[in-house]
Each structure stands twice: as C-alpha cells, then as structure tokens.
Design a protein around this motif. Sequence first.
Motif, mmCIF file in Angstrom:
data_model
loop_
_atom_site.group_PDB
_atom_site.id
_atom_site.type_symbol
_atom_site.label_atom_id
_atom_site.label_comp_id
_atom_site.label_asym_id
_atom_site.label_seq_id
_atom_site.Cartn_x
_atom_site.Cartn_y
_atom_site.Cartn_z
ATOM 1 N N GLU A 129 -22.292 82.040 8.830
ATOM 2 C CA GLU A 129 -22.136 83.448 9.177
ATOM 3 C C GLU A 129 -20.726 83.733 9.686
ATOM 4 O O GLU A 129 -20.115 84.747 9.326
ATOM 5 N N HIS A 130 -20.204 82.842 10.515
ATOM 6 C CA HIS A 130 -18.847 83.040 11.041
ATOM 7 C C HIS A 130 -17.808 82.885 9.937
ATOM 8 O O HIS A 130 -16.790 83.604 9.929
ATOM 9 N N ARG A 131 -18.037 81.967 9.005
ATOM 10 C CA ARG A 131 -17.086 81.835 7.888
ATOM 11 C C ARG A 131 -17.073 83.114 7.043
ATOM 12 O O ARG A 131 -16.002 83.581 6.619
ATOM 13 N N HIS A 139 -13.474 84.090 14.375
ATOM 14 C CA HIS A 139 -14.660 83.643 13.636
ATOM 15 C C HIS A 139 -14.441 82.238 13.047
ATOM 16 O O HIS A 139 -15.387 81.444 12.974
ATOM 17 N N THR A 140 -13.222 81.935 12.662
ATOM 18 C CA THR A 140 -12.947 80.596 12.126
ATOM 19 C C THR A 140 -13.140 79.539 13.205
ATOM 20 O O THR A 140 -13.731 78.473 12.946
ATOM 21 N N GLU A 180 -3.117 93.134 12.355
ATOM 22 C CA GLU A 180 -3.133 92.128 13.444
ATOM 23 C C GLU A 180 -4.545 91.914 13.968
ATOM 24 O O GLU A 180 -4.966 90.781 14.223
ATOM 25 N N ASN A 181 -5.292 93.024 14.109
ATOM 26 C CA ASN A 181 -6.677 92.893 14.591
ATOM 27 C C ASN A 181 -7.535 92.118 13.592
ATOM 28 O O ASN A 181 -8.396 91.313 13.974
ATOM 29 N N ALA A 182 -7.287 92.364 12.303
ATOM 30 C CA ALA A 182 -8.049 91.654 11.277
ATOM 31 C C ALA A 182 -7.776 90.156 11.338
ATOM 32 O O ALA A 182 -8.694 89.334 11.216
ATOM 33 N N GLN A 218 -13.887 85.702 6.496
ATOM 34 C CA GLN A 218 -13.385 86.156 5.202
ATOM 35 C C GLN A 218 -13.430 87.682 5.087
ATOM 36 O O GLN A 218 -12.505 88.308 4.546
ATOM 37 N N ALA A 219 -14.522 88.270 5.619
ATOM 38 C CA ALA A 219 -14.652 89.733 5.537
ATOM 39 C C ALA A 219 -13.595 90.441 6.379
ATOM 40 O O ALA A 219 -13.161 91.552 6.050
ATOM 41 N N ALA A 220 -13.179 89.777 7.498
ATOM 42 C CA ALA A 220 -12.204 90.418 8.391
ATOM 43 C C ALA A 220 -10.880 90.686 7.697
ATOM 44 O O ALA A 220 -10.206 91.697 7.976
ATOM 45 N N THR A 221 -10.481 89.799 6.799
ATOM 46 C CA THR A 221 -9.189 89.965 6.115
ATOM 47 C C THR A 221 -9.362 90.219 4.620
ATOM 48 O O THR A 221 -8.435 89.993 3.824
#
Length: 370
Positions: free
Chosen positions: A127-129, A165-166, A156-158, A133-136
Amino acid sequence: MITIHVSPAQGLIVTGTTPELRHLLGRQEGGRQEGGLGLLWSDRIVHNGQRGAWYEPHSRDQHPSRHQARVREIADALRAVGHQVAIDVTGQTRSVAAAEADLYERADTRAGAYRGFAANAQARAEEHRAAAQAATAGYPPGQPILLGHPSQRRHENAIERNHAHTRKAIAESDRAQYWRTRAKAAEHLQQHRRNPRATMRRIERLETDLRRVQRRLSGEAHPRLVERDGQAVLNEQGRPLVQWQPATGSYRDQLLHEQTLILEKIGYWKDLIAKAEADGVKVWGPDDFTVGDFVLYLGTWYEVLRVNTKSLTVPTGPLEPGRQMVRQADNVDRFGQPSTSTGRLPYHEAQDRMSPAEAAQQFPPAESTT
C-alpha cells in the motif's frame, strides 16, 4: 470465588476471574506495572471445563513448594481488594512426551500467527509503495523542481509524500521479513529439537544438571567445616575436615522432583536417539574411533590424537581457507610456527570418520597445506 491452582502439570494459574483484572494481576508492556502482579492472561488454558486463566510464566514442571511465596503474594493482593480466594495445590504431573507435544502445538500456533503478521505487514508495504508511486505520478521521471514556478511547492510536497511512503514501505517490508523468519523458526522447532546432534547436546546438558541436583541432595554441594572447641578439625593430610549437609524439608522435595523430571527427560531423549539409530542415523561414540583416525568437522578432517569418553582430542590452530586436513605433524600457529595445541571435539559434532590408510591415499602428507 477466585482460585489459585498450583501443580507441576499446569504450573501456577488463577481461575474464576477475567482479563479485566489486568490492573491487579497483569503487567504493562515491558514489565510489571505499579501494583500489578506480573501474570499473563491466556484463552488457551482450560481448567475444569472453563476456558481462560491468568498464569505465571515458566512455572510448569516445578515442585509446588517453589511457588509458596508467589501464591501468598497473589492471594494477599486479591484479598486486600475484597476478593474471596481459595488455594488448590496438587502434585499432578505431565509426561515428557506430553510436554513436548504441547511445545510443538504452541509452536504451530505461533507460526500461524507470525505468518498472519507477515502477510499484514507485506500488504501495508505494498500500500505504501502504491501511495509513493501515486504521489509523484503526475511528474515525469527525472523532472526537476521548477524553482519560482507555481508548481514548485506542489512538486516538493509530492516528493516528500513519495519519500515518506517509501520509508514506511521499507520498514513494513523489514517487519514482514522479521515475522517470516519467526514463523520459519517456529515451523522447524520440532525438526530441530529431534535432530540427533541437537538431542545429544541436550542429553549432555541434562546429565550435567542431574549431577548438580544429586550433589545438592547428598550435601556435597554444601560442605561445612567440622569444628571442635571453635577450631577447624584437620584430617591426616593437615587439611580442614568438611562434612556434607544433605538437603532437607521442602528444598529436598524440590530437588527430588527435579531429579525425577531430569531422569525422565534423559530416558525420553535417549529413546529418540535409539530410534534414530534403528532408522540408520549414525551416532558417533568412543567405540568408533582409534588414535590415528581422522574425524570430519565442518568440512575439515582432523587427526584423532586421543579418544576420550565424551570427546576426541584433535589438533587446533588457525585454518587457511580451503584447508581440508589437519595433522598434528603439520599443524601451525597463527605465526606459521609448528604448534602442538589441541582441543576437544564432542562426539555429537563428528560428521564422518576416515582411517589412516584412507587419509594417506586421499590426502598424501607431502601435499598437505602448511
């Protein structure tokens, strides 16, 4: 009515209560809490048809007299807050086979729980991976942050969310691997405990414990100087005369119970070794070796210098990588000088035997590494 039961078969357990008494009977994570008695709750304990009880860890297979002070402490604490308490002490025991079966059953239960923990941790890692990936996802790989652009802070926030999450994904992956390792260890507990080499080591430890208990029973472990008129009495050699003090009372009862249990364990494990030998497993002993033979240990053959009751005397010294044979004649120390140092190799560590003739043919002395 709350009852404190004490027996070698079940140890010290408290029935007639519920987990809600943890403020009095339980303990906080990491140790006993203020006012708590340090007991643990288990739903697996069944007594007289009732499931669930508080128990004292590591209290099974011990003589009830060992728990007298602990029983008084628990009973006084319960009575002090208005509970009625009964004490039930019995000499009921369990066999070594029953204890082993219970150990394996609990290991299987732990293995199942650990596999569940590992699966949950792995799911959280995934889920965190995915979140990382979704963040960026809206930014092409390698896209630099455009300083001064309206998208700078959003970019920067992304990246910060991606990194957070990583890190969590890595931590959860490590946690999943930890629980998988614990599960594997629990799954292989029975195989490890019944391994002949491990069993031989266990028998040796039990025999050592048996001698310790017997010395305490006879009083050999508690000698007392013999005195006359305030002066130590000397023997014919001029040394102080000592007198053994055999164990008495409840202490003697404890030792007798421990002696019986150790003898049962030795018999149980020796029967297991006998069955392994009948199935073709080789268990090495003094009759298998003579001086001049070679014994295999962790991939290296060692010359047998002396055959002892419980071990073989072999040459020792630093080994070069890949060295396959160590003879006393070509043994060297860490400075490369001839060495006569020796060590003991227990029989349960021996893996194979080679005769001098076989060793001379397979590893000629002239070709041995020095």
